[in-house]
Design a protein around this motif. Structure first.
Motif, PDB file in Angstrom:
ATOM      1  N   CYS A 189      41.867 -20.710  14.480  1.00 57.11           N
ATOM      2  CA  CYS A 189      41.215 -19.496  14.987  1.00 57.11           C
ATOM      3  C   CYS A 189      41.406 -19.415  16.498  1.00 57.11           C
ATOM      4  O   CYS A 189      41.992 -20.308  17.115  1.00 57.11           O
ATOM      5  CB  CYS A 189      39.737 -19.490  14.603  1.00 57.11           C
ATOM      6  SG  CYS A 189      38.760 -20.694  15.554  1.00 57.11           S
TER       7      CYS A 189
ATOM      8  N   TRP B  60      41.476 -21.652   4.305  1.00 60.97           N
ATOM      9  CA  TRP B  60      41.229 -20.368   4.962  1.00 60.97           C
ATOM     10  C   TRP B  60      41.118 -19.247   3.919  1.00 60.97           C
ATOM     11  O   TRP B  60      40.194 -18.425   3.969  1.00 60.97           O
ATOM     12  CB  TRP B  60      42.353 -20.050   5.939  1.00 60.97           C
ATOM     13  CG  TRP B  60      42.204 -20.664   7.307  1.00 60.97           C
ATOM     14  CD1 TRP B  60      43.010 -21.602   7.868  1.00 60.97           C
ATOM     15  CD2 TRP B  60      41.197 -20.364   8.283  1.00 60.97           C
ATOM     16  NE1 TRP B  60      42.597 -21.932   9.129  1.00 60.97           N
ATOM     17  CE2 TRP B  60      41.451 -21.170   9.427  1.00 60.97           C
ATOM     18  CE3 TRP B  60      40.102 -19.514   8.327  1.00 60.97           C
ATOM     19  CZ2 TRP B  60      40.670 -21.150  10.562  1.00 60.97           C
ATOM     20  CZ3 TRP B  60      39.316 -19.476   9.481  1.00 60.97           C
ATOM     21  CH2 TRP B  60      39.600 -20.292  10.576  1.00 60.97           C
ATOM     22  N   GLU B  61      42.050 -19.170   3.031  1.00 61.42           N
ATOM     23  CA  GLU B  61      42.056 -18.076   2.039  1.00 61.42           C
ATOM     24  C   GLU B  61      40.815 -18.126   1.165  1.00 61.42           C
ATOM     25  O   GLU B  61      40.215 -17.093   0.836  1.00 61.42           O
ATOM     26  CB  GLU B  61      43.321 -18.158   1.188  1.00 61.42           C
ATOM     27  CG  GLU B  61      44.588 -17.781   1.954  1.00 61.42           C
ATOM     28  CD  GLU B  61      45.847 -17.934   1.119  1.00 61.42           C
ATOM     29  OE1 GLU B  61      45.800 -18.674   0.117  1.00 61.42           O
ATOM     30  OE2 GLU B  61      46.867 -17.317   1.479  1.00 61.42           O
TER      31      GLU B  61
ATOM     32  N   LEU C  33      37.872 -16.919   3.353  1.00 63.42           N
ATOM     33  CA  LEU C  33      37.915 -15.494   3.700  1.00 63.42           C
ATOM     34  C   LEU C  33      37.623 -14.582   2.515  1.00 63.42           C
ATOM     35  O   LEU C  33      37.309 -13.406   2.701  1.00 63.42           O
ATOM     36  CB  LEU C  33      39.284 -15.157   4.306  1.00 63.42           C
ATOM     37  CG  LEU C  33      39.567 -15.781   5.681  1.00 63.42           C
ATOM     38  CD1 LEU C  33      41.009 -15.483   6.113  1.00 63.42           C
ATOM     39  CD2 LEU C  33      38.572 -15.257   6.734  1.00 63.42           C
TER      40      LEU C  33
ATOM     41  N   GLN D 149      34.185 -13.340   6.328  1.00 60.49           N
ATOM     42  CA  GLN D 149      35.230 -13.048   7.301  1.00 60.49           C
ATOM     43  C   GLN D 149      34.874 -13.710   8.644  1.00 60.49           C
ATOM     44  O   GLN D 149      34.547 -13.044   9.642  1.00 60.49           O
ATOM     45  CB  GLN D 149      35.419 -11.535   7.485  1.00 60.49           C
ATOM     46  CG  GLN D 149      36.236 -10.883   6.404  1.00 60.49           C
ATOM     47  CD  GLN D 149      35.491 -10.798   5.092  1.00 60.49           C
ATOM     48  OE1 GLN D 149      34.341 -10.341   5.072  1.00 60.49           O
ATOM     49  NE2 GLN D 149      36.103 -11.243   4.010  1.00 60.49           N
TER      50      GLN D 149
ATOM     51  N   TYR E 214      39.168 -11.735   9.976  1.00 57.26           N
ATOM     52  CA  TYR E 214      39.225 -10.813   8.837  1.00 57.26           C
ATOM     53  C   TYR E 214      40.347 -11.163   7.844  1.00 57.26           C
ATOM     54  O   TYR E 214      40.247 -10.855   6.667  1.00 57.26           O
ATOM     55  CB  TYR E 214      39.396  -9.380   9.343  1.00 57.26           C
ATOM     56  CG  TYR E 214      38.216  -8.924  10.183  1.00 57.26           C
ATOM     57  CD1 TYR E 214      37.022  -8.519   9.585  1.00 57.26           C
ATOM     58  CD2 TYR E 214      38.303  -8.916  11.573  1.00 57.26           C
ATOM     59  CE1 TYR E 214      35.939  -8.120  10.366  1.00 57.26           C
ATOM     60  CE2 TYR E 214      37.223  -8.522  12.355  1.00 57.26           C
ATOM     61  CZ  TYR E 214      36.033  -8.118  11.746  1.00 57.26           C
ATOM     62  OH  TYR E 214      34.972  -7.742  12.509  1.00 57.26           O
ATOM     63  N   SER E 215      41.421 -11.760   8.349  1.00 57.15           N
ATOM     64  CA  SER E 215      42.529 -12.150   7.463  1.00 57.15           C
ATOM     65  C   SER E 215      43.375 -13.188   8.176  1.00 57.15           C
ATOM     66  O   SER E 215      43.127 -13.527   9.348  1.00 57.15           O
ATOM     67  CB  SER E 215      43.386 -10.931   7.092  1.00 57.15           C
ATOM     68  OG  SER E 215      44.119 -10.486   8.227  1.00 57.15           O
TER      69      SER E 215
END
Length: 417
Positions: free
Chosen positions: A44, A55-56, A59, A63, A73-74
């Motif tokens: 980040c 991370w995925e 998220l 977020q 956010y992505s």
């Protein structure tokens, strides 16, 4: 042929200086605690890292960064940490095939047990690798574990020793040189001769002949001179039984006149019955000729002919010809192996306005042979009379003919060679 044996392991099982790397905690994901081998690392804006999978997963529900809670956010909001990935790729490890084939000890780690592979100092792979080269090396390592692919063989080997076994494996498939069967296990090939269908064996009735095993029953039933057979006039009453080799002598020296007369009477009875049951073969069909008037135009050339499709009746091929300028209809026969055939022929020209005026041409009984191959009659005195006004042609200019052919008898040509 061989099959690769898959060994379950993680990169931590092969890393050198594993304790030092685990203490630094630099090359593991802080979320899943796994080494970053074959993982993409993202960070980040505050510099906190995690693997792409973590991370995925995070998220999908929140977020934000999993550590500092900064908004994310992505993956597009993150930076790829190639420096860490590349640095880990330069670390050293050994080949998974430097260990024994799946035999390992376990050591207690808290309440869990962790596998500990046993080094194979004598036969294992000695390569020291960089992590980034590990996967390609393992794929082609000559010390990998493989299993013989021959059905029934359970032996396992290192790849570099398999060649010796492949030539000696008793489960390898071989081919019988006699019957050419190619799926016989090598250790059974020596005994295959005892059941091979094409091996020649002595006749079971001692006729001094050698016969292929799968032909023995046929030989005994039809050819063997020592088979006990009935007299050929057995059904007529002769009760003698003898070896096949004695049959001809029996027929020549025993009077069978009485039995022959019984056989002749039976054959005559069968012939008479067949003649009573025989019914002439009848062919009935309708032939519709489109654009008939077009065929009636004089061109000044050869005689115009309208030909029907071929008609096959019990191996005989016929064809109907209509000569529209001299309104006549004929049945022709194509040559074949029949020397003569007797047929009864009739044609009916249909009147579409009044069916009672339809005209039937009875050609009668005719014999087709090599010199007589076509018979017919006129069906009108002048071509102009065949028109729509008289009812012989339909409104769309079609002439309709009903065909009736009865096959009465035929004689076949003598066979020659």
């Amino acid at each position: 042929m061989s099959i690769d044996i898959q060994i379950e392991f993680t990169i931590s099982d092969v890393l050198l200086n594993i304790e030092s790397l685990e203490k630094k905690n630099k090359y593991t994901c802080p979320i899943c605690y796994e080494f970053i081998h074959n993982k993409s690392i993202y960070q980040c804006k505050s510099g906190h890292i995690a693997c792409q999978e973590c991370w995925e997963k995070s998220l999908n529900s929140k977020q934000e960064c999993m550590i500092c809670r900064i908004k994310v956010y992505s993956l597009k909001d993150l930076a790829r940490c190639l420096v860490i990935e590349q640095a880990f790729g330069k670390k050293e490890c050994c080949c998974i095939y430097s260990f024994t084939d799946g035999i390992f000890n376990t050591r207690s780690v808290g309440k869990k047990f962790k596998k500990k592979f046993i080094k194979d100092e004598e036969n294992g792979c000695k390569e020291i690798l960089k992590v980034e080269d590990f996967d390609s090396h393992v794929k082609n390592c000559q010390f990998k574990f493989i299993q013989c692919s021959n059905k029934g063989c359970k032996k396992k080997f290192r790849s570099n020793t398999f060649g010796d076994h492949e030539n000696q494996c008793t489960f390898k498939l071989g081919t019988c040189e006699i019957c050419k069967k190619n799926d016989i296990v090598k250790n059974k090939l020596k005994n295959h001769n005892k059941v091979c269908p094409k091996v020649k064996i002595d006749c079971s009735q001692d006729c001094q002949m050698k016969i292929e095993r799968d032909e023995m029953n046929n030989h005994i039933e039809n050819d063997c001179e020592n088979t006990i057979v009935n007299c050929k006039y057995h059904e007529q009453g002769c009760q003698f039984k003898m070896k096949r080799s004695q049959l001809q002598n029996h027929l020549e020296n025993v009077n069978h006149q009485f039995y022959m007369s019984i056989l002749i009477e039976k054959l005559i009875s069968i012939k008479n019955k067949m003649e009573l049951e025989f019914k002439p073969l009848v062919y009935k069909n309708t032939w519709t000729i489109s654009n008939y008037s077009r065929h009636c135009v004089h061109t000044g050339g050869a005689q115009r002919i309208i030909e029907s499709p071929k008609i096959t009746i019990f191996s005989n091929e016929f064809q109907i010809y209509i000569f529209p300028l001299q309104p006549s209809i004929f049945l022709f026969k194509h040559p074949n192996n029949v020397s003569s055939v007797k047929v009864e022929i009739s044609f009916t020209i249909i009147n579409v306005l009044d069916n009672s005026k339809s005209k039937t041409e009875n050609i009668g009984e005719k014999v087709y042979d090599e010199s007589n191959y076509g018979f017919g009659n006129l069906f009108s005195s002048h071509p102009a009379l065949i028109n729509k006004e008289n009812g012989w042609l339909s409104e769309d200019d079609k002439l309709t003919v009903e065909i009736n052919i009865k096959l009465l008898d035929q004689t076949f040509k003598t066979l020659q060679s």
